[in-house]
Design an enzyme around this catalytic site. Sequence first.
Site, short mmCIF file in Angstrom:
data_model
loop_
_atom_site.label_atom_id
_atom_site.label_comp_id
_atom_site.label_asym_id
_atom_site.label_seq_id
_atom_site.Cartn_x
_atom_site.Cartn_y
_atom_site.Cartn_z
N ALA A 111 0.33 -1.38 -0.09
CA ALA A 111 -0.02 -0.04 -0.19
C ALA A 111 0.92 1.22 0.09
CB ALA A 111 -0.67 -0.21 1.05
N ASP A 112 0.25 2.45 -0.89
CA ASP A 112 0.74 3.25 -0.73
C ASP A 112 -0.11 4.40 -0.59
OD1 ASP A 112 4.02 4.93 -1.23
OD2 ASP A 112 2.39 6.00 -1.33
#
Length: 197
Positions: free
Chosen positions: A80-81
């Site tokens: 994730a970012d």
Amino acid sequence: MTKNPLKNLSRYRILLASHSPRRRELLQMLGIDFEIAANIEVDESYPDDMPAHDVAVYLSEKKAEAHRAVMQPDQLIITADTVVINNGAVLGKPHSEENAREMLNDLSGHTHEVVTGVTISTSTKQVTFCACTKVEFAPLSTYEIDFYVSHYKPLDKAGAYGIQEWIGAVGIKGIEGSYYNVMGLPVHRLYTELLKF
């Protein structure tokens, strides 16, 4: 004993490719067993002309590719970012306390967006999605910004703030969308994607 609704994942060893304590806490809320993936350094740069709303997904997939190169067939990896978008510009993590103060001053009194890109990968399949939340900040005084930055050290947070900390309690007037997304992981959307996976 009733099984977790995510029993479809039981054949996988689930790994979270993030060392964020907030993401770890949020994934734990889904009641699934997971491990933290070995740390792989990933270049988090992105093309200068990339639309701001595409950056989080691009970086999430970039992280996924790095981990897929070494993953085992029984593994499922979540990458994730999260980025903060203010006036069309991406705010990453501040590089200094002064930079954090500048970011918070820019967010003060305005509404910005928080976008998290998430990629779920196995050796044979990959699914990517993103979630967007609008966050409205009340005007913040210089004193309030200084207090937050010096006491909470938000240098590891996109946009220089954590919604779950003091600044969220005193400075955020409202949000439209997922609260957990602003913390770094849209858990409801992740749950629905994992159910289908």
